[in-house]
Design a protein around this motif. Structure first.
Motif, PDB file in Angstrom:
ATOM      1  N   PHE A 321      26.815  -6.785  16.491  1.00  0.00           N
ATOM      2  CA  PHE A 321      25.653  -5.893  16.464  1.00  0.00           C
ATOM      3  C   PHE A 321      24.528  -6.455  17.318  1.00  0.00           C
ATOM      4  CE2 PHE A 321      21.497  -4.774  14.724  1.00  0.00           C
ATOM      5  CZ  PHE A 321      21.540  -3.388  14.805  1.00  0.00           C
ATOM      6  N   LYS A 322      24.294  -7.742  17.172  1.00  0.00           N
ATOM      7  CA  LYS A 322      23.193  -8.386  17.890  1.00  0.00           C
ATOM      8  C   LYS A 322      23.438  -8.427  19.388  1.00  0.00           C
ATOM      9  CE  LYS A 322      19.697 -11.133  18.919  1.00  0.00           C
ATOM     10  NZ  LYS A 322      18.339 -10.562  19.033  1.00  0.00           N
ATOM     11  N   HIS A 323      24.644  -8.799  19.797  1.00  0.00           N
ATOM     12  CA  HIS A 323      24.889  -9.085  21.206  1.00  0.00           C
ATOM     13  C   HIS A 323      25.661  -7.996  21.943  1.00  0.00           C
ATOM     14  CE1 HIS A 323      22.979 -12.922  20.968  1.00  0.00           C
ATOM     15  NE2 HIS A 323      23.725 -13.262  19.935  1.00  0.00           N
ATOM     16  N   ALA A 324      26.645  -7.362  21.317  1.00  0.00           N
ATOM     17  CA  ALA A 324      27.346  -6.281  22.019  1.00  0.00           C
ATOM     18  C   ALA A 324      26.429  -5.078  22.207  1.00  0.00           C
ATOM     19  CB  ALA A 324      28.603  -5.872  21.253  1.00  0.00           C
ATOM     20  N   PHE A 325      25.556  -4.839  21.229  1.00  0.00           N
ATOM     21  CA  PHE A 325      24.619  -3.719  21.333  1.00  0.00           C
ATOM     22  C   PHE A 325      23.234  -4.141  21.824  1.00  0.00           C
ATOM     23  CE2 PHE A 325      27.843  -2.285  18.365  1.00  0.00           C
ATOM     24  CZ  PHE A 325      28.100  -1.006  18.808  1.00  0.00           C
ATOM     25  N   ASP A 326      23.055  -5.445  22.054  1.00  0.00           N
ATOM     26  CA  ASP A 326      21.777  -5.950  22.555  1.00  0.00           C
ATOM     27  C   ASP A 326      20.617  -5.521  21.662  1.00  0.00           C
ATOM     28  OD1 ASP A 326      20.006  -7.273  24.277  1.00  0.00           O
ATOM     29  OD2 ASP A 326      19.626  -5.446  25.416  1.00  0.00           O
ATOM     30  N   TYR A 327      20.787  -5.671  20.356  1.00  0.00           N
ATOM     31  CA  TYR A 327      19.709  -5.317  19.425  1.00  0.00           C
ATOM     32  C   TYR A 327      18.524  -6.255  19.598  1.00  0.00           C
ATOM     33  CZ  TYR A 327      16.914  -5.395  15.238  1.00  0.00           C
ATOM     34  OH  TYR A 327      15.835  -5.399  14.378  1.00  0.00           O
ATOM     35  N   GLN A 328      17.333  -5.681  19.658  1.00  0.00           N
ATOM     36  CA  GLN A 328      16.095  -6.444  19.740  1.00  0.00           C
ATOM     37  C   GLN A 328      15.285  -6.231  18.458  1.00  0.00           C
ATOM     38  OE1 GLN A 328      15.559  -8.421  22.467  1.00  0.00           O
ATOM     39  NE2 GLN A 328      17.557  -7.696  23.181  1.00  0.00           N
ATOM     40  N   VAL A 329      14.631  -7.278  18.007  1.00  0.00           N
ATOM     41  CA  VAL A 329      13.877  -7.226  16.750  1.00  0.00           C
ATOM     42  C   VAL A 329      12.887  -6.060  16.763  1.00  0.00           C
ATOM     43  CG1 VAL A 329      12.228  -8.449  15.276  1.00  0.00           C
ATOM     44  CG2 VAL A 329      14.123  -9.694  16.341  1.00  0.00           C
ATOM     45  N   GLY A 330      12.893  -5.295  15.685  1.00  0.00           N
ATOM     46  CA  GLY A 330      11.970  -4.182  15.535  1.00  0.00           C
ATOM     47  C   GLY A 330      12.518  -2.839  15.985  1.00  0.00           C
ATOM     48  N   GLU A 331      13.712  -2.838  16.594  1.00  0.00           N
ATOM     49  CA  GLU A 331      14.275  -1.579  17.071  1.00  0.00           C
ATOM     50  C   GLU A 331      14.863  -0.754  15.921  1.00  0.00           C
ATOM     51  OE1 GLU A 331      15.494  -2.156  21.691  1.00  0.00           O
ATOM     52  OE2 GLU A 331      17.022  -2.693  20.217  1.00  0.00           O
ATOM     53  N   ARG A 332      15.019   0.554  16.205  1.00  0.00           N
ATOM     54  CA  ARG A 332      15.626   1.478  15.252  1.00  0.00           C
ATOM     55  C   ARG A 332      17.013   1.855  15.770  1.00  0.00           C
ATOM     56  NH1 ARG A 332      11.143   5.616  12.748  1.00  0.00           N
ATOM     57  NH2 ARG A 332       9.887   4.009  11.719  1.00  0.00           N
ATOM     58  N   GLY A 435      20.817  10.007  28.536  1.00  0.00           N
ATOM     59  CA  GLY A 435      20.141   8.740  28.824  1.00  0.00           C
ATOM     60  C   GLY A 435      19.267   8.751  30.053  1.00  0.00           C
ATOM     61  N   GLU A 436      19.185   9.883  30.736  1.00  0.00           N
ATOM     62  CA  GLU A 436      18.315  10.043  31.910  1.00  0.00           C
ATOM     63  C   GLU A 436      18.579   8.983  32.981  1.00  0.00           C
ATOM     64  OE1 GLU A 436      14.331  11.909  29.938  1.00  0.00           O
ATOM     65  OE2 GLU A 436      14.763   9.825  29.412  1.00  0.00           O
ATOM     66  N   LYS A 437      19.845   8.546  33.078  1.00  0.00           N
ATOM     67  CA  LYS A 437      20.289   7.563  34.072  1.00  0.00           C
ATOM     68  C   LYS A 437      19.575   6.213  33.963  1.00  0.00           C
ATOM     69  CE  LYS A 437      21.729  10.990  37.501  1.00  0.00           C
ATOM     70  NZ  LYS A 437      21.669  11.422  38.916  1.00  0.00           N
ATOM     71  N   ARG A 438      19.086   5.895  32.770  1.00  0.00           N
ATOM     72  CA  ARG A 438      18.390   4.614  32.606  1.00  0.00           C
ATOM     73  C   ARG A 438      18.923   3.809  31.420  1.00  0.00           C
ATOM     74  NH1 ARG A 438      15.349   5.207  28.300  1.00  0.00           N
ATOM     75  NH2 ARG A 438      14.898   7.336  27.605  1.00  0.00           N
ATOM     76  N   CYS A 439      19.790   4.415  30.596  1.00  0.00           N
ATOM     77  CA  CYS A 439      20.307   3.732  29.403  1.00  0.00           C
ATOM     78  C   CYS A 439      21.754   3.299  29.618  1.00  0.00           C
ATOM     79  CB  CYS A 439      20.246   4.659  28.191  1.00  0.00           C
ATOM     80  SG  CYS A 439      18.594   5.210  27.742  1.00  0.00           S
ATOM     81  N   ASP A 440      22.035   2.035  29.345  1.00  0.00           N
ATOM     82  CA  ASP A 440      23.412   1.555  29.434  1.00  0.00           C
ATOM     83  C   ASP A 440      24.254   2.169  28.321  1.00  0.00           C
ATOM     84  OD1 ASP A 440      22.953  -0.257  31.592  1.00  0.00           O
ATOM     85  OD2 ASP A 440      21.929  -1.564  30.172  1.00  0.00           O
ATOM     86  N   ILE A 441      25.541   2.345  28.602  1.00  0.00           N
ATOM     87  CA  ILE A 441      26.486   2.863  27.617  1.00  0.00           C
ATOM     88  C   ILE A 441      27.385   1.730  27.131  1.00  0.00           C
ATOM     89  CG2 ILE A 441      28.490   4.359  27.274  1.00  0.00           C
ATOM     90  CD1 ILE A 441      27.209   6.386  29.111  1.00  0.00           C
ATOM     91  N   ILE A 442      27.463   1.560  25.830  1.00  0.00           N
ATOM     92  CA  ILE A 442      28.379   0.601  25.225  1.00  0.00           C
ATOM     93  C   ILE A 442      29.535   1.396  24.648  1.00  0.00           C
ATOM     94  CG2 ILE A 442      28.681  -1.201  23.478  1.00  0.00           C
ATOM     95  CD1 ILE A 442      25.182  -0.332  24.477  1.00  0.00           C
ATOM     96  N   ASP A 443      30.676   1.373  25.345  1.00  0.00           N
ATOM     97  CA  ASP A 443      31.848   2.140  24.922  1.00  0.00           C
ATOM     98  C   ASP A 443      32.791   1.179  24.220  1.00  0.00           C
ATOM     99  OD1 ASP A 443      34.367   4.143  26.655  1.00  0.00           O
ATOM    100  OD2 ASP A 443      33.749   4.077  24.568  1.00  0.00           O
ATOM    101  N   THR A 444      32.747   1.142  22.911  1.00  0.00           N
ATOM    102  CA  THR A 444      33.455   0.112  22.149  1.00  0.00           C
ATOM    103  C   THR A 444      34.927   0.452  21.983  1.00  0.00           C
ATOM    104  OG1 THR A 444      32.641   1.185  20.134  1.00  0.00           O
ATOM    105  CG2 THR A 444      31.453  -0.745  20.919  1.00  0.00           C
ATOM    106  N   TRP A 445      35.723  -0.594  21.895  1.00  0.00           N
ATOM    107  CA  TRP A 445      37.177  -0.485  21.813  1.00  0.00           C
ATOM    108  C   TRP A 445      37.657  -1.134  20.521  1.00  0.00           C
ATOM    109  CZ3 TRP A 445      40.756  -4.769  22.784  1.00  0.00           C
ATOM    110  CH2 TRP A 445      42.095  -4.370  22.792  1.00  0.00           C
ATOM    111  N   TRP A 446      38.646  -0.489  19.874  1.00  0.00           N
ATOM    112  CA  TRP A 446      39.188  -1.002  18.605  1.00  0.00           C
ATOM    113  C   TRP A 446      40.681  -1.218  18.760  1.00  0.00           C
ATOM    114  CZ3 TRP A 446      35.518  -0.955  14.405  1.00  0.00           C
ATOM    115  CH2 TRP A 446      34.269  -0.427  14.772  1.00  0.00           C
TER     116      TRP A 446
END
Length: 586
Positions: A321-332, A435-446
């Motif tokens: 969660f922290k690193h694959a999704f690049d979560y930053q403190v305070g985000e929703r 994403g207006e061409k500015r948001c990275d996509i995390i396409d997760t694999w299981w």
């Protein structure tokens, strides 16, 4: 749902980080969740050989190489710095595929509810833990970490005082709601094992899972709201429990004002909670103790209850969660998955809350009241992440761009997708429009497990006529160093292997894994049916649709229309609406 495990390995973090453009990742011992100095000194004295220094700041490639060269130091340091332990572990792992051993963090003790709630109370008690996006449009209810802690304590005491003990299985049949999250964490707090069943499964499917788990306790609601419709959850549970002699108690939460009859096993959960203290004693769990079980829909027709350990699962959910999704403190963080699936477990509950994040609970559907529901929610709640399925994307893409562009999505920083392959058109629409061409996509694999064979034998095939390259690609590339049979298998307690069918006998419908045999078994029980076969076919919205073939017995009298209705009714009752075929060919 077939075997939908966690993100497969640190390689998945590597791929995700590269997609997100990370230059480096920092694992800092001064992290807010860092271990005490005693813990760190224990790390250094736990082995007779010196540990290599864990890189505080390296490029991602260097850190990844370190994880491969020194896996025990890598995971051991993360475990001590990112989780709170009541007792330090004495060894990182004794896992070996060769020896079929899978233990991690032996000697350690911890509790998942402490890691998800208690340890955040000092600094985040009044910060939002849960944002409940209720089914009714334009409404949300925020629960702080303090409020969540109080609910967990009350439910934990309620369960204990009703006879639930550590190791007992508790079946939960609820939709996305704070009461569901608090119940899962309450089970973890007292050492019980939660068994969440997707609240779209039928009574028969629910009964199968209750009986297999031998759950004495079931928790449900009077009704469930979804897409503006009232779903009678309690009546489904009543029908299921009538076939479950193991059940001793059923707690009923009142999601709505709808009255439902309460039988001799039923307990009003809201009243029972109100009578309990918010302070519940923690039951420490050993690292390898089971945190939860979650049932697959396998190709044998019989769902399998996969179990997940406390420490290993919690650490992996926390780190990914922290690193694959690049979560930053305070985000929703907005994962719209249902808690009845592994994605909901990992990235609605355990991953976000163990990081002290604010996580979304989405109760509704993507098209209620219109196809702008997600994007209106993003604007109103100022979500920084939205994590959904390709099925939902394809569904919303068909409605055009206007429903997206009418809402402000500037708060979004990362986009996530999970469930089935993300096709090119949906990816482009997600990236360009949403994403207006500015948001990275995390396409997760299981991953799904398969039977592989280690050593060659005399009678094995040598090639495919005229295409040796295909022979090698088919049987020797999926699992390098092993012969990949393409068959799934279960191993019994006696050491025997039970072949469960071809790996492609599990369909992926709207991100939900469904065993073909499970549907075939239901259809075969119809008195007019001799034989059935289920296959998948490409579906513009669901990714994969269900196509059913039915061979009938001689002398039948029902019309094709009557027969199709009865077959669909059987499937809906015994598995659920998610398993209904698009086409039945007689």
């Amino acid at each position: 749902m077939a075997l939908r495990l966690r993100l497969t390995s640190i390689q998945c973090i590597e791929r995700s980080c590269k997609w997100m453009g990370f230059a480096s990742i920092k694992y800092n011992r001064s992290d807010s969740n860092s271990a005490s100095p005693a813990c760190l000194s224990h790390r250094r004295s736990a082995s007779t050989t010196p540990f290599p220094e864990f890189p505080d700041s390296k490029t991602h490639e260097e850190l990844y190489k370190f994880s491969l060269d020194h896996p025990e130091t890598f995971w051991g340091t993360l475990a001590r710095s990112r989780l709170t332990w009541s007792k330090n572990f004495t060894s990182v792992t004794d896992s070996s595929f060769k020896e079929q051993k899978f233990g991690w963090f032996h000697g350690g003790e911890l509790n998942a509810s402490v890691n998800c709630v208690d340890r955040h109370l000092k600094e985040r008690a009044d910060k939002p833990a849960l944002i409940w996006e209720v089914d009714e449009p334009g409404k949300e209810i925020v629960y702080s970490y303090r409020k969540l802690s109080e609910m967990v304590g009350q439910i934990g005491n309620m369960l204990k005082n009703s006879g639930v003990k550590a190791g007992d299985r508790v079946t939960i049949y609820l939709s996305n709601s704070p009461i569901a999250v608090a119940t899962m964490l309450a089970c973890a707090r007292i050492g019980a094992i939660h068994n969440v069943v997707f609240a779209g499964f039928s009574a028969e499917a629910l009964a199968t899972r209750i009986n297999n788990a031998q759950s004495e306790t079931v928790i449900t609601a009077n009704t469930i709201l979804r897409g503006g419709k009232l779903i009678p959850a309690k009546s489904t549970v009543d029908a299921a429990v009538s076939h479950c002699s193991c059940v001793k108690r059923v707690f009923v939460h009142y999601r709505t004002d709808t009255e439902v009859p309460l039988g001799k096993l039923d307990i009003n959960m809201d009243e029972a909670m109100a009578a309990e203290s918010t302070d519940c004693v923690v039951q420490d769990r050993q690292s390898e103790d089971t945190l939860f079980m979650l049932y697959t829909s396998g190709s044998t027709g019989a769902p399998k209850g996969l179990i997940h350990s406390t420490a290993g699962y919690l650490l992996y959910a926390n780190v990914t969660f922290k690193h694959a999704f690049d979560y930053q403190v305070g985000e929703r963080f907005g994962c719209v998955a249902d808690i009845g699936w592994i994605t909901g477990h990992s990235y609605v509950l355990y991953g976000p809350l163990s990081n002290g994040a604010t996580t979304l609970l989405f109760e509704s559907t993507p098209q209620y009241p219109d196809p702008g529901r997600y994007w209106e929610m993003v604007e109103r709640l100022k979500l920084n992440h939205i994590y959904l399925s390709p099925t939902a994307l394809r569904l919303l893409l068909k409605s055009g761009d206007d429903y997206v562009k009418k809402y402000n999505r500037s708060s979004l920083r990362k986009l996530g997708c999970v469930g089935e392959p993300l096709n090119h058109q949906a990816w482009e629409w997600f990236y360009d429009v949403v994403g207006e061409k500015r948001c990275d996509i995390i396409d997760t694999w299981w991953q799904t497990g398969a039977l592989c064979i280690k050593n060659p034998w005399p009678g094995m095939a040598r090639s495919i006529y005229g295409n040796h390259k295909r022979f090698l690609e088919t049987y020797f590339t999926n699992a390098p160093g092993f012969y990949y049979t393409g068959d799934g298998a279960q191993r019994t307690d006696s050491g025997y292997f039970q072949i469960t069918g071809r790996m492609d006998d599990v369909l992926n419908v709207s991100g939900h894994r469904l065993g073909t045999a499970e549907i075939e078994d239901v259809m075969d029980d119809h008195p007019d049916v001799s034989e059935t076969a289920i296959v998948g076919f490409p579906h513009d919205i669901k990714g994969e649709g269900i196509y059913a073939y039915a061979v009938l017995k001689d002398g039948r009298t029902k019309s094709k229309k009557e027969l199709e209705f009865e077959l669909r009714d059987l499937i809906k009752k015994r598995i659920g609406g998610l398993a209904l075929p698009e086409i039945i060919l007689v």
